[in-house]
Design a protein around this motif. Structure first.
Motif, PDB file in Angstrom:
ATOM      1  N   GLY A   1     -14.421  -7.200 -76.998  1.00 48.53           N
ATOM      2  CA  GLY A   1     -15.203  -6.162 -76.344  1.00 48.53           C
ATOM      3  C   GLY A   1     -14.709  -4.751 -76.505  1.00 48.53           C
ATOM      4  N   GLN A   2     -13.685  -4.390 -75.759  1.00 49.82           N
ATOM      5  CA  GLN A   2     -13.266  -3.002 -75.702  1.00 49.82           C
ATOM      6  C   GLN A   2     -12.326  -2.713 -76.857  1.00 49.82           C
ATOM      7  OE1 GLN A   2     -13.094  -1.147 -72.187  1.00 49.82           O
ATOM      8  NE2 GLN A   2     -13.752  -2.814 -70.892  1.00 49.82           N
TER       9      GLN A   2
ATOM     10  N   ARG B   1     -25.445  -5.316 -72.357  1.00 51.00           N
ATOM     11  CA  ARG B   1     -25.091  -3.923 -72.577  1.00 51.00           C
ATOM     12  C   ARG B   1     -26.233  -3.127 -73.160  1.00 51.00           C
ATOM     13  NH1 ARG B   1     -21.340  -7.095 -72.034  1.00 51.00           N
ATOM     14  NH2 ARG B   1     -19.402  -6.287 -71.186  1.00 51.00           N
TER      15      ARG B   1
HETATM   16 MO   LIG Z   1     -15.518  -6.771 -72.270  1.00 52.94          MO
END
Ligand SMILES: [Mo]
Ligand SMILES: Nc1nc2c(c(=O)[nH]1)N[C@H]1C(S)=C(S)[C@@H](COP(=O)(O)OP(=O)(O)OC[C@H]3O[C@@H](n4cnc5c(=O)[nH]c(N)nc54)[C@H](O)[C@@H]3O)O[C@H]1N2
Ligand SMILES: Nc1nc2c(c(=O)[nH]1)N[C@H]1C(S)=C(S)[C@@H](COP(=O)(O)OP(=O)(O)OC[C@H]3O[C@@H](n4cnc5c(=O)[nH]c(N)nc54)[C@H](O)[C@@H]3O)O[C@H]1N2
Length: 564
Positions: free
Chosen positions: A176-177, A427
């Motif tokens: 993810g990040q 998202r």
């Molecule tokens: Mo995440």
């Protein structure tokens, strides 16, 4: 593997991953792969951008991942498309695996999965025969009560077809990040020290005790998502009294926010270390302001295990310190002085204590731009490891890959009479996680602002008499929020989707704290909801404006908001 290898795959199996919104740079690689002739199979319950360029879109019913994955394995077995040589030499557990997946014929799952047996067979053949098939997966796999089993299920597909250890194959968690991989690498997990060294291993623990001159606990800690449990249960032997939160906004990003709020209120002492005020800040006894990414030096790890340097660009202004300096100061105040002068000293200590990172010196990262671990030798020729499983060598003690098939479990909370729609959270491209960063950017805020949208199938909207842009109330057993209706044929009838950035349209008021038993990741991607029409739209518009200003003023934000 490296992220760039995506471009040269012969087939991309994109599973529960929406790169176009989540990682536009990675998504460019998917588009380039397509331009270079790759086939794409997109497996997502929504018609996402990747589905539009895919050769096949398996638009499965949410929550049925493992049924589909096991059925694909079933076809590969049944049609003899396995790499038997690879299986024999480099794996074990094949017989048990066959035993489990043989029940999952395409015909037996097609109704539940809502993908035809014929399409399941076609996808399985395409995956198994392309020669260079790469799996990319994301939160559509991980954010379920049954998540780790699906990751293993996808790994089974790669193992049974021998898709490991060479370019443009394998299974890629597109993490993810920017630094989620780095946080794990550096031991921000309850059961390991930096470098994935177990806290229960006496030798490892002794090494760290000696290096740091302290006594360390041999018991693993607890995971972020079980904090409410350990705060709220009086009899808990691991009861939490103080909560030090760094770079996280549980009051916005954790599931079942009513429970999170209760635990933040009941916790005796809460510290927040952040670069902005966030929702959790409202419950904090102490706030420690830190510097942002361009105000300090750092090392990040990319999702492909590559260490990369981030350099300070501007001098921080105001009453802030770097994260490491704050930790160091608190530690000193608690009687354990640390005396680091810069991040290079910290990095040198990390690599000294982690055999897998030992060779990844600052100079080497500087020179090579990126060094992928494991990198075990300081010699110049060791520039890291591109292929983790080269020559069929795996991390198990016997060097073999292990098949691990499991039976499917449905999500915990299914649609019912009171809450007839499924509710999933995802998202959107313009805003980031808890929106402290992107929500403080005027340009992004002008593109999209509170209270966000709920994506619904046009037929469902018609039945509920809802129009595009109308404010609606979305409810689950645990709570509700107000957001705008977005009719779209990208989602199937009966399913709804919200994004989780919004403070008013806070979808985590509704989500469920059902955790995967191993990863402890919550089931953000599935629960049941109801959408209600709000008759008095004038009141509703006024209400969200007032609420927005209230939240902003609680956070000390003075600029006027722009409710879209
Ligand atoms: Mo995440
Ligand atoms: N702009 C922007 N970018 C971000 C973020 C952000 O907030 N904003 N957040 C970052 C973070 S923290 C992360 S972890 C990544 C995550 O990035 P992604 O992994 O792309 O995450 P999501 O969009 O949550 O979910 C991916 C897809 O899973 C699908 N899905 C839902 N249910 C199921 C199911 O049952 N089966 C399957 N196969 N798919 C399903 C959804 O429809 C969605 O398209 O993005 C990162 N990038
Ligand atoms: N409903 C729903 N909820 C979800 C998800 C979902 O798909 N659906 N996804 C989940 C996922 S995958 C994730 S990763 C989480 C993310 O959720 P969080 O980690 O809570 O959110 P972030 O926006 O990534 O950032 C957290 C905080 O870090 C601060 N910050 C940024 N840079 C720094 C820094 O350098 N130092 C310090 N000290 N602070 C900093 C930001 O201002 C912000 O307040 O959300 C989870 N929550």
């Amino acid at each position: 593997m490296g992220v760039h290898e995506i471009e040269d795959a012969a087939l991309l199996f994109v599973f529960g991953y929406n790169g176009a919104d989540s990682h536009p740079i990675v998504a460019r690689r998917i588009v380039r792969a397509k331009q270079k002739g790759a086939k794409i199979i997109c497996c997502d319950p929504r018609r996402i951008e990747t589905a539009r360029i895919a050769d096949m879109h398996l638009q499965l019913k949410g929550g049925t991942n493992l049924l589909l994955v096991n059925a694909i394995a079933n076809v590969i077995l049944e049609e003899g498309l396995c790499d038997y040589d690879f299986i024999q030499k480099n794996t074990h557990g094949f017989d048990e695996f066959v035993e489990t997946v043989k029940k999952y014929t395409p015909e037996s799952v097609e109704e539940q999965v809502q993908v035809s047996a014929e399409d399941i067979r076609k996808a399985a053949r395409m995956y198994a025969t392309s020669g260079r098939s790469m799996i990319l997966y994301g939160m559509g796999v991980c954010q379920f009560g049954q998540a780790v089993d699906v990751v293993k299920g996808l790994a089974n597909l790669a193992i049974m077809t021998g898709s490991f250890g060479r370019p443009s194959v394998g299974i890629g968690p597109v993490r993810g990040q920017n630094n989620v991989q780095g946080a794990c690498d550096m031991g921000a997990l309850p059961n390991v020290y930096p470098g994935y060294q177990s806290v229960t291993d006496d030798k490892v623990r002794e090494k760290f005790e000696k290096a740091w001159g302290v006594k360390l606990s041999p018991t693993p800690g607890i995971t972020l998502t079980t904090v409410p449990h350990h705060v709220l249960h009086e009899e808990d032997p691991k009861k939490i009294h103080a909560y030090y939160i760094m770079g996280e906004d549980p009051a916005q990003s954790d599931p079942d926010l009513a429970e999170v709020r209760e635990s933040l209120e009941k916790c005796d002492f809460v510290v927040l270390q952040d670069i902005y005020m966030n929702k959790t800040g409202q419950y904090a006894d102490v706030i420690l302001p830190a510097t942002g990414w361009c105000e300090h030096d750092a090392v990040y790890s990319c999702c492909d295990r590559g260490f990369q340097k981030v350099r300070k660009l501007i001098e921080p202004s105001g009453d802030v310190k770097t994260d490491w300096d704050i930790i160091q100061s608190i530690s000193a105040a608690m009687g354990y002085p640390m005396n680091y002068k810069n991040t290079i000293q910290i990095w040198n200590e990390v690599i000294e204590l982690c055999p897998g990172f030992y060779g990844a010196t600052d100079e080497k990262i500087e020179k090579n731009v990126c060094v992928q671990w494991p990198c075990r030798s300081k010699e110049e020729h060791d520039t890291g490891t591109v292929f983790l499983h080269r020559d069929g060598k795996f991390a198990h003690p016997d060097g073999k890959a292990k098949f691990a098939a499991t039976d499917w479990r449905p999500p915990q909370e299914l649609e019912n009479e009171e809450y007839p729609l499924s509710f999933s959270t995802v998202r959107e491209v313009g805003h980031y996680s808890v929106r402290t960063m992107s929500g403080n950017c005027r340009t992004l805020r002008n593109l999209e602002d509170e209270p966000g949208w709920i994506q619904m199938n046009p037929e469902d909207c018609q039945e509920l008499d809802l129009k595009h842009g109308e404010l609606v109330k979305v409810l689950s057993k645990r709570g509700y929020c107000i957001t705008r209706c977005l009719p779209t044929d990208r989602v199937k009838k009966g399913a709804t989707y919200m994004t989780y950035q919004w403070w008013i349209g806070a979808c985590n008021e509704l989500t469920i704290g059902n955790l995967d038993p191993i990863s402890k990741t919550p089931e953000y991607k599935y629960c049941a909801c109801r959408v209600e029409k709000i008759k008095d739209q004038v009141w509703a518009e006024k209400h969200i404006r007032e609420e927005y200003e209230q939240i902003r003023s609680n956070m000390g934000i003075k600029v006027k908001g722009a409710v879209a």
